[in-house]
Design a protein around this motif. Structure first.
Motif, PDB file in Angstrom:
ATOM      1  N   ARG A 194       0.829  -1.207   0.000  1.00 60.00           N
ATOM      2  CA  ARG A 194       0.000   0.000   0.000  1.00 60.00           C
ATOM      3  C   ARG A 194       0.868   1.263   0.000  1.00 60.00           C
ATOM      4  N   ASP A 195       1.915   1.262   0.813  1.00 59.19           N
ATOM      5  CA  ASP A 195       2.793   2.429   0.881  1.00 59.19           C
ATOM      6  C   ASP A 195       3.528   2.649  -0.429  1.00 59.19           C
ATOM      7  N   GLN A 196       3.947   1.569  -1.085  1.00 60.71           N
ATOM      8  CA  GLN A 196       4.633   1.696  -2.377  1.00 60.71           C
ATOM      9  C   GLN A 196       3.696   2.253  -3.443  1.00 60.71           C
ATOM     10  N   LYS A 197       2.467   1.784  -3.442  1.00 62.19           N
ATOM     11  CA  LYS A 197       1.488   2.298  -4.405  1.00 62.19           C
ATOM     12  C   LYS A 197       1.270   3.788  -4.191  1.00 62.19           C
ATOM     13  N   GLN A 198       1.069   4.159  -2.951  1.00 60.55           N
ATOM     14  CA  GLN A 198       0.825   5.560  -2.632  1.00 60.55           C
ATOM     15  C   GLN A 198       2.010   6.423  -3.042  1.00 60.55           C
ATOM     16  N   ALA A 199       3.214   5.957  -2.755  1.00 60.26           N
ATOM     17  CA  ALA A 199       4.411   6.733  -3.075  1.00 60.26           C
ATOM     18  C   ALA A 199       4.576   6.898  -4.580  1.00 60.26           C
ATOM     19  N   GLN A 200       4.353   5.838  -5.345  1.00 58.58           N
ATOM     20  CA  GLN A 200       4.531   5.907  -6.796  1.00 58.58           C
ATOM     21  C   GLN A 200       3.476   6.802  -7.446  1.00 58.58           C
ATOM     22  N   ILE A 201       2.236   6.688  -6.980  1.00 63.35           N
ATOM     23  CA  ILE A 201       1.175   7.526  -7.545  1.00 63.35           C
ATOM     24  C   ILE A 201       1.440   8.996  -7.233  1.00 63.35           C
ATOM     25  N   GLU A 202       1.824   9.305  -6.016  1.00 63.44           N
ATOM     26  CA  GLU A 202       2.080  10.692  -5.644  1.00 63.44           C
ATOM     27  C   GLU A 202       3.304  11.242  -6.363  1.00 63.44           C
ATOM     28  N   ALA A 203       4.299  10.391  -6.605  1.00 65.64           N
ATOM     29  CA  ALA A 203       5.473  10.836  -7.364  1.00 65.64           C
ATOM     30  C   ALA A 203       5.074  11.208  -8.786  1.00 65.64           C
ATOM     31  N   GLN A 204       4.171  10.417  -9.376  1.00 64.51           N
ATOM     32  CA  GLN A 204       3.713  10.748 -10.726  1.00 64.51           C
ATOM     33  C   GLN A 204       2.943  12.061 -10.737  1.00 64.51           C
ATOM     34  N   LEU A 205       2.076  12.261  -9.741  1.00 67.12           N
ATOM     35  CA  LEU A 205       1.296  13.496  -9.674  1.00 67.12           C
ATOM     36  C   LEU A 205       2.195  14.717  -9.527  1.00 67.12           C
ATOM     37  N   ARG A 206       3.254  14.599  -8.739  1.00 66.65           N
ATOM     38  CA  ARG A 206       4.155  15.734  -8.518  1.00 66.65           C
ATOM     39  C   ARG A 206       4.953  16.079  -9.767  1.00 66.65           C
ATOM     40  N   ASN A 207       5.084  15.136 -10.684  1.00 63.39           N
ATOM     41  CA  ASN A 207       5.837  15.381 -11.915  1.00 63.39           C
ATOM     42  C   ASN A 207       4.959  15.894 -13.053  1.00 63.39           C
ATOM     43  N   LEU A 208       3.660  16.045 -12.792  1.00 65.18           N
ATOM     44  CA  LEU A 208       2.767  16.572 -13.819  1.00 65.18           C
ATOM     45  C   LEU A 208       3.069  18.052 -14.064  1.00 65.18           C
ATOM     46  N   PRO A 209       2.754  18.571 -15.260  1.00 61.42           N
ATOM     47  CA  PRO A 209       2.835  20.016 -15.484  1.00 61.42           C
ATOM     48  C   PRO A 209       1.944  20.753 -14.479  1.00 61.42           C
ATOM     49  N   GLU A 210       2.307  21.975 -14.159  1.00 61.45           N
ATOM     50  CA  GLU A 210       1.601  22.713 -13.128  1.00 61.45           C
ATOM     51  C   GLU A 210       0.107  22.820 -13.406  1.00 61.45           C
ATOM     52  N   ALA A 211      -0.271  23.044 -14.662  1.00 61.26           N
ATOM     53  CA  ALA A 211      -1.688  23.195 -15.006  1.00 61.26           C
ATOM     54  C   ALA A 211      -2.474  21.935 -14.679  1.00 61.26           C
ATOM     55  N   GLN A 212      -1.865  20.768 -14.890  1.00 60.22           N
ATOM     56  CA  GLN A 212      -2.524  19.501 -14.586  1.00 60.22           C
ATOM     57  C   GLN A 212      -2.441  19.177 -13.097  1.00 60.22           C
ATOM     58  N   LYS A 213      -1.346  19.574 -12.474  1.00 57.31           N
ATOM     59  CA  LYS A 213      -1.127  19.261 -11.064  1.00 57.31           C
ATOM     60  C   LYS A 213      -2.162  19.932 -10.167  1.00 57.31           C
TER      61      LYS A 213
END
Length: 312
Positions: A194-213
């Motif tokens: 669960r922690d790995q899933k959460q970390a990977q998903i949040e890492a992807q969200l943080r790398n989105l362009p600002e408009a999408q983030k």
């Protein structure tokens, strides 16, 4: 002038159903312009007989200024807005509104012709889109279904539009779909904790362009708060860091919330200890825990306390 063409409702968002898409202009809400059969027999002039109507003589005049039609990333919104504004299933009516766009943008005749041609292709694509509507997604194979539907959707779009048109109309949307599918695959992976899933998903969200983030700002803020609570053990340090990240006003609100949480957790620990003592020294009735909890908690806190203690 292009002939009249009737359209039925197209619910494009159903292609990725519950997992990927939000309310885009291809959803039923935006397809209101393609759902009004009462307008099929009315001529364009009658369709526009209201205070916002565009005079027929005006729309017949295309400016002579030498402005070309230029494809931009916002062109899909322009096309959808024209369809919605026309509020009709009659192609001539929709094109009348499109000609007004030509006037507003001061397109020359060739530029307006290119724009009208793109609009008609887009309308034809919207009709063809309904052939991809699935009967429903099955839980066991949802990801496989979505991958296939996205592939079919891309193939359909490329059959109607050039590479340049595809990129301008659907490029950003396609990228968002792929990112959402990747997050869904992470969430359903049996190989990650669960922690790995959460970390990977949040890492992807943080790398989105600002408009999408921006759309995921609440999720990212919650993660930031969790990290603050994990990093700092004392309340004062937590509040200082919260103020640095979110501002003084937010930090003040967090101080109240965190104090309430701390009080609840302390009270829950006290009740848990009392319950442990009771189970050691007394014969316990079936409803004893519920009675004990009701003596200390009410409302949402009571429900939370029950759920927590029954699983300790």
């Amino acid at each position: 002038m292009m002939r009249k063409l009737l359209f039925t409702a197209v619910a494009g968002a159903g292609l990725v159903a519950l997992l990927l898409w939000t309310d885009t202009p291809e959803t039923p809400t935006a397809n209101r312009a393609l759902q009004n059969p009462a307008s099929q027999s009315a001529p364009a002039a009658k369709e526009l007989a209201n205070e916002d109507a565009v005079p027929a003589a005006e729309v017949a005049v295309i400016p002579s200024e030498d402005n070309d039609f230029i494809l931009t990333s916002g062109m899909k919104d322009v096309l959808d807005n024209i369809i919605l504004s026309a509020d009709s299933t009659d192609t001539d009516t929709i094109l009348t509104y499109a000609q007004q766009h030509c006037i507003q943008q001061q397109l020359h005749a060739a530029g307006c012709d290119a724009f009208l041609k793109l609009l008609q292709t887009y309308l034809e694509y919207k009709v063809a889109l309904q052939t991809l509507e699935p009967d429903g997604l099955h839980t066991g194979s949802a990801l496989a279904n979505i991958r296939e539907q996205l592939h079919q959707l891309e193939s359909l779009r490329r059959a109607y539009f050039t590479n340049e048109e595809f990129s301008a109309l659907f490029g950003e949307e396609q990228q968002l779909d792929k990112q959402a599918l990747a997050r869904r695959e992470i969430a359903l992976s049996p190989h990650l904790s669960r922690d790995q899933k959460q970390a990977q998903i949040e890492a992807q969200l943080r790398n989105l362009p600002e408009a999408q983030k921006n759309a995921f700002a609440p999720t990212l803020a919650m993660q930031d708060l969790r990290e603050i609570k994990q990093r700092y053990t004392d309340q004062q340090s937590r509040l200082i860091e919260a103020e640095n990240q979110f501002g003084a006003e937010a930090a003040q609100r967090l101080a109240v919330v965190w104090q309430q949480q701390a009080s609840f957790e302390q009270q829950l620990d006290d009740v848990a200890q009392q319950w442990a003592d009771m189970t050691k020294s007394e014969t316990i009735a079936a409803d004893s825990l519920d009675i004990l909890l009701q003596q200390h908690f009410t409302g949402n806190q009571l429900r939370r306390a029950k759920a927590i203690l029954k699983h300790r």
